[in-house]
Design a protein around this motif. Structure first.
Motif, PDB file in Angstrom:
ATOM      1  N   PHE A 317     114.959  35.525 -10.354  1.00  0.00           N
ATOM      2  CA  PHE A 317     113.804  36.404 -10.158  1.00  0.00           C
ATOM      3  C   PHE A 317     114.208  37.839  -9.822  1.00  0.00           C
ATOM      4  CE2 PHE A 317     110.377  38.258  -7.591  1.00  0.00           C
ATOM      5  CZ  PHE A 317     109.291  38.070  -8.436  1.00  0.00           C
ATOM      6  N   ASN A 318     115.008  38.026  -8.823  1.00  0.00           N
ATOM      7  CA  ASN A 318     115.388  39.371  -8.400  1.00  0.00           C
ATOM      8  C   ASN A 318     116.553  39.878  -9.251  1.00  0.00           C
ATOM      9  OD1 ASN A 318     113.576  39.847  -6.116  1.00  0.00           O
ATOM     10  ND2 ASN A 318     114.669  38.156  -5.142  1.00  0.00           N
ATOM     11  N   HIS A 319     116.380  41.075  -9.805  1.00  0.00           N
ATOM     12  CA  HIS A 319     117.395  41.607 -10.712  1.00  0.00           C
ATOM     13  C   HIS A 319     118.748  41.756 -10.015  1.00  0.00           C
ATOM     14  CE1 HIS A 319     119.033  43.619 -14.160  1.00  0.00           C
ATOM     15  NE2 HIS A 319     119.248  44.746 -13.492  1.00  0.00           N
ATOM     16  N   GLU A 320     118.757  42.200  -8.773  1.00  0.00           N
ATOM     17  CA  GLU A 320     120.022  42.356  -8.057  1.00  0.00           C
ATOM     18  C   GLU A 320     120.717  41.012  -7.870  1.00  0.00           C
ATOM     19  OE1 GLU A 320     121.543  45.205  -7.416  1.00  0.00           O
ATOM     20  OE2 GLU A 320     119.873  46.150  -8.469  1.00  0.00           O
ATOM     21  N   ASP A 321     119.942  39.955  -7.623  1.00  0.00           N
ATOM     22  CA  ASP A 321     120.534  38.618  -7.511  1.00  0.00           C
ATOM     23  C   ASP A 321     121.107  38.166  -8.847  1.00  0.00           C
ATOM     24  OD1 ASP A 321     119.854  38.415  -4.828  1.00  0.00           O
ATOM     25  OD2 ASP A 321     117.981  37.351  -5.213  1.00  0.00           O
TER      26      ASP A 321
END
Length: 334
Positions: A317-321
């Motif tokens: 979900f989170n781009h940084e992840d």
């Protein structure tokens, strides 16, 4: 089978569906894809493939050849291609011209992966084609025709396209494309990331029936793997609940945008649904965890399959992840 390959010396690649997150939009998804491609190129990944899906609110890669051009233009040397183009949805001449144009713009960097499934429901397939006269059973004929356009043996000429050397891969989740790839002496990519039980039978079928061709002397098999890596096992399993929710929504016939991770996935599915999702996301080809867990999982899957290459899907979900997940994999390669 004796291990004669090691995880850190086979090519690793990326499969991207340009996930559309809840609360976001396709524009942001496509920006994220460009950013991810630029990072993984720096980290040493071999190729970057995008998948054709339609009528799916959580996937922004429907105009696959357009996005391939965008990704290739934003990167420098990494191969970029389709994983795949669903050939029954298209006139083969159009695909020859589209990928001929891409290869002309980005010489030596374009892959054409082909699938025979519609990648959509029946109504969407009709909306794409306006006729359902051509179906998966016509796939071998379409592949022959497409090869003819590139070879210049058809009465109609693909310009650009004719005379260009564009690698054609066949993609599959069962034995059909494995056997066709073998008969035609083509590289084969198997969807282990959602069809794990058929992986070994398909590989055996491909390898045992492979016939050398003008482009390939021996079989070459790339396998899809879901990898969700984080700095700890606990964090990775939390992040992975987004992918589990996505598979659950598809099973319910209600596809939706990629959902944020949740603390307890058991709150949202029944025992029967859990079993079905976990069967698709089998731990052999869906690897979730910290660096050491991911390394062990990839090595075990390589030991079992003797794959020539892995192509890694990470629905996060989170781009940084998501960036961090691929960074961890890159660190394991080193």
């Amino acid at each position: 089978m004796t291990l004669n390959k090691t995880f850190n010396n086979i090519p690793l690649s990326v499969l991207d569906l340009s996930p559309v997150n809840e609360g976001s939009d396709p524009g942001q998804s496509l920006q994220n894809s460009v950013d991810l491609a630029q990072h993984v190129e720096e980290w040493g990944f071999n190729r970057y493939w995008l998948a054709e899906h339609h009528n799916m609110p959580g996937i922004a890669s429907s105009a696959t050849s357009v996005i391939i051009g965008q990704i290739a233009g934003a990167t420098n040397h990494m191969r970029v291609g389709s994983g795949g183009i669903m050939l029954p949805n298209h006139a083969t001449l159009v695909i020859a011209e589209q990928f001929g144009t891409l290869e002309t713009l980005f010489p030596g960097r374009i892959d054409l992966g082909l699938g025979r499934a519609p990648g959509s429901d029946q109504a969407t397939a009709y909306a794409l084609r306006r006729t359902l006269n051509m179906g998966p059973e016509d796939f071998p004929l379409q592949v022959d025709e497409l090869q003819g356009y590139f070879a210049g043996t058809e009465c109609v000429h693909a310009v650009p396209g004719e005379g260009l050397d564009i690698p054609i891969w066949l993609l599959g989740s069962s034995g059909f494309s494995a056997q066709l790839s073998a008969q035609k002496g083509m590289p084969f990519s198997f969807a282990s990331h959602f069809s794990p039980d058929y992986t070994i039978p398909a590989l055996n079928l491909y390898r045992s029936n492979f016939q050398p061709s003008a482009t390939m002397e021996k079989p070459y098999a790339m396998l899809g793997v879901n990898v969700i890596a984080a700095d700890t096992d606990e964090q990775a399993h939390y992040i992975a609940t987004s992918q589990q929710q996505q598979f659950l929504s598809i099973r319910r016939g209600q596809p939706m945008k990629l959902q944020p991770p949740i603390k307890n996935i058991d709150d949202v599915w029944t025992e029967m649904e859990k079993a079905a999702v976990e069967k698709s996301l089998d731990s052999r080809s869906t690897i979730v965890g910290g660096p050491e867990t991911v390394k062990q999982g990839l090595e075990a899957f390589l030991n079992e399959t003797q794959a020539d290459e892995f192509i890694i899907n990470s629905q996060i979900f989170n781009h940084e992840d998501r960036l961090r997940s691929y960074e961890i994999i890159a660190e394991l390669m080193d």
